[in-house]
Design an enzyme around this catalytic site. Sequence first.
Site, mmCIF file in Angstrom:
data_model
loop_
_atom_site.group_PDB
_atom_site.id
_atom_site.type_symbol
_atom_site.label_atom_id
_atom_site.label_comp_id
_atom_site.label_asym_id
_atom_site.label_seq_id
_atom_site.Cartn_x
_atom_site.Cartn_y
_atom_site.Cartn_z
ATOM 1 N N ASP A 1 0.813 -1.565 -0.304
ATOM 2 C CA ASP A 1 -0.095 -0.321 0.143
ATOM 3 C C ASP A 1 0.797 1.420 -0.309
ATOM 4 O O ASP A 1 0.318 2.655 0.015
ATOM 5 C CB ASP A 1 -1.175 0.338 0.870
ATOM 6 C CG ASP A 1 -0.293 -0.038 2.414
ATOM 7 O OD1 ASP A 1 0.739 0.054 2.330
ATOM 8 O OD2 ASP A 1 -0.834 0.268 3.519
ATOM 9 N N ASP B 1 19.546 -5.679 -1.391
ATOM 10 C CA ASP B 1 18.455 -4.268 -1.537
ATOM 11 C C ASP B 1 18.844 -3.704 -0.358
ATOM 12 O O ASP B 1 18.049 -2.587 -0.233
ATOM 13 C CB ASP B 1 17.029 -4.922 -2.145
ATOM 14 C CG ASP B 1 16.721 -5.426 -0.648
ATOM 15 O OD1 ASP B 1 16.630 -6.578 -0.520
ATOM 16 O OD2 ASP B 1 15.717 -4.801 -0.405
ATOM 17 N N ASP C 1 18.215 0.752 6.403
ATOM 18 C CA ASP C 1 16.342 -0.243 6.426
ATOM 19 C C ASP C 1 16.669 -0.851 7.790
ATOM 20 O O ASP C 1 16.421 -1.973 7.504
ATOM 21 C CB ASP C 1 16.509 -1.070 5.070
ATOM 22 C CG ASP C 1 15.750 -0.861 3.641
ATOM 23 O OD1 ASP C 1 15.615 1.124 3.938
ATOM 24 O OD2 ASP C 1 15.581 -1.168 3.092
HETATM 25 P P1 AMP Z 1 12.079 -3.924 3.191
HETATM 26 O O1 AMP Z 1 11.259 -5.116 4.107
HETATM 27 O O2 AMP Z 1 12.887 -2.321 3.092
HETATM 28 O O3 AMP Z 1 13.606 -4.620 2.811
HETATM 29 O O4 AMP Z 1 11.915 -4.063 1.320
HETATM 30 C C1 AMP Z 1 11.519 -4.965 0.587
HETATM 31 C C2 AMP Z 1 10.562 -4.333 -0.644
HETATM 32 O O5 AMP Z 1 8.804 -3.857 -0.724
HETATM 33 C C3 AMP Z 1 11.118 -3.588 -1.079
HETATM 34 O O6 AMP Z 1 11.289 -3.197 -2.460
HETATM 35 C C4 AMP Z 1 9.795 -1.603 -0.702
HETATM 36 O O7 AMP Z 1 9.484 -0.838 -1.036
HETATM 37 C C5 AMP Z 1 8.995 -2.930 -0.350
HETATM 38 N N1 AMP Z 1 7.694 -2.869 0.393
HETATM 39 C C6 AMP Z 1 8.150 -2.786 1.957
HETATM 40 N N2 AMP Z 1 6.644 -2.626 2.328
HETATM 41 C C7 AMP Z 1 5.848 -1.654 1.275
HETATM 42 C C8 AMP Z 1 4.201 -1.420 1.428
HETATM 43 N N3 AMP Z 1 3.917 -0.952 2.383
HETATM 44 N N4 AMP Z 1 3.776 -1.061 -0.014
HETATM 45 C C9 AMP Z 1 5.019 -1.175 -0.688
HETATM 46 N N5 AMP Z 1 6.419 -1.885 -1.223
HETATM 47 C C10 AMP Z 1 6.672 -2.248 -0.271
HETATM 48 MG MG MG Z 2 14.376 -2.389 2.317
#
Ligand code: AMP
Ligand code: MG
Length: 502
Positions: free
Chosen positions: A133, A260, A270
């Site tokens: 979202d 990432d 992150d």
């Molecule tokens: P992360 O957990 O921060 O490493 O995120 C992994 C991927 O999931 C990244 O591409 C984030 O942008 C995406 N992501 C995580 N939470 C959301 C969210 N609530 N809505 C859209 N994308 C998300």
């Molecule tokens: Mg991330």
Amino acid sequence: MTQSQAARFAVPIIANFDNSYSRLPERFFARTEAKQVTAPRLIRLNRALADELGLDPTKLERPAGVDILAGNRFPENADPIALAYAGHQFGNLVPQLGDGRALLIGEVVDTHGARRDIQLKGSGPTRFSRNGDGRAALGPVLREYVVSEAMAALGIPTTRSLAAVLTGEKVLREDILPGAVLTRVAASHIRIGTFQYFAIRGDADGVRELADYAIARHYPHVRDAENPYLAFLEAVIGAQAYLVARWMLVGFIHGVMNTDNMAISGETIDYGPCAFMDNYRPGTVFSSIDRGGRYAYANQPAIAVWNLARLAETLLPLLDDDQDRAVSLAEGALHQFQGAYDSAFHSGLRRKIGLLSEEPEDLQLIGQLLETMDRNDADFTLTFRSLAHDVNSPEGAGATRTLFNSPAAFDDWARMWRQRLASEPRHDGERRDMMLATNPAYIPRNHHVEAMIRSAVDLDDFGPFEEMVKVLARPFEEQPGMEKYAEPPKPEERVTQTFCGT
Ligand code: AMP
Ligand code: MG
């Protein structure tokens, strides 16, 4: 641009706003506007950081400033973009991730002359949101704020938190939760996964342009090297070796070391289900999504090398025209990790037990302490802090021994320690001061982080959040009245799992 869109960009609060990343080719990002939120409310502005960035904190605290921090309006010259990247998540390649809930609104050059990204996290969907979202829940925003600022105060390279705001909207997770936006400040948001994004598309020009941009921004000195791209790879390897060593020295567990989530700049980035370990136990894992323990405390250096190998693969065509030669250059660079890591980690460990000189047996001595801690359920942070307080006490006295299930096991070790200290003549006060400046009293302990989040989410009470931010800003100073933040959890307070909660 429509008139109302233009109005969103007309806020002259942040001077000298720029966005160099948005001048890269279009395929590096997606131009995106934040979704308007109904009732932004400032939770906290990091005034000291605002000053460092050359921003006016008073203006940022006013409604027009809070609108910026919520993504409702943008500073003049902002060019909000969501960045494209890929990444290996728990070892599996995902060709397209990208900023799915974040927006790089632009960059400022801070008072030290360094270019810093200003990013809104939780500001709404982007082209990269997939099924998400684009929003952030309050809990993870507060966790990232507290832990990233604590890391900065510990002197560990990290992204920073400029502000947290409530959006006035709800986000749906397992529960219905208050929505929030974090304003994150970073040296840049280029990740290992950003390189992978272009490499796996066979986009050699993209990799080269990204490398040139990253070099200019983070490692300009490598341009003078004989092989600048190799020197760039070596510089990133060195920065990450240092970073992970610093994590290990304070018991920090990142939790999601996907490619990432590893920044080319060498900053911690992150903060998800991250946590600090209480008892010293090398296999410690907190993250609920890390079922195999891939990112356990003791695995972090090896995972960093694995991730850096993924970076090296993307750079192979730039290292040498001859593929075999490129591979051997990359391997040579990756082999430098261990030396760089050991040097930072071992010198840090020596300082933690009060040594400045180096003897070959020191590592064994430190290893014996860690093993004794592991076998005796000793708290990592408290043990080292207490060693500093006890360093000048007579043998067998002092409080450190009481942190071990078997105090005698500590006494055995302490005898060897005191012998080693005696071989290094130093003023008592000087050694103690060095140890107090390297072994923190306060870390963001998980049970306090969880309790702080509960207060904010369930009771709209941000008192514990404010208090934690304040205490953790001075981690090396005992702060009367704040002792509870130094204490490990009681058995019933122990947190065994952390959640991303994105
Ligand atoms: P992360 O957990 O921060 O490493 O995120 C992994 C991927 O999931 C990244 O591409 C984030 O942008 C995406 N992501 C995580 N939470 C959301 C969210 N609530 N809505 C859209 N994308 C998300
Ligand atoms: Mg991330």
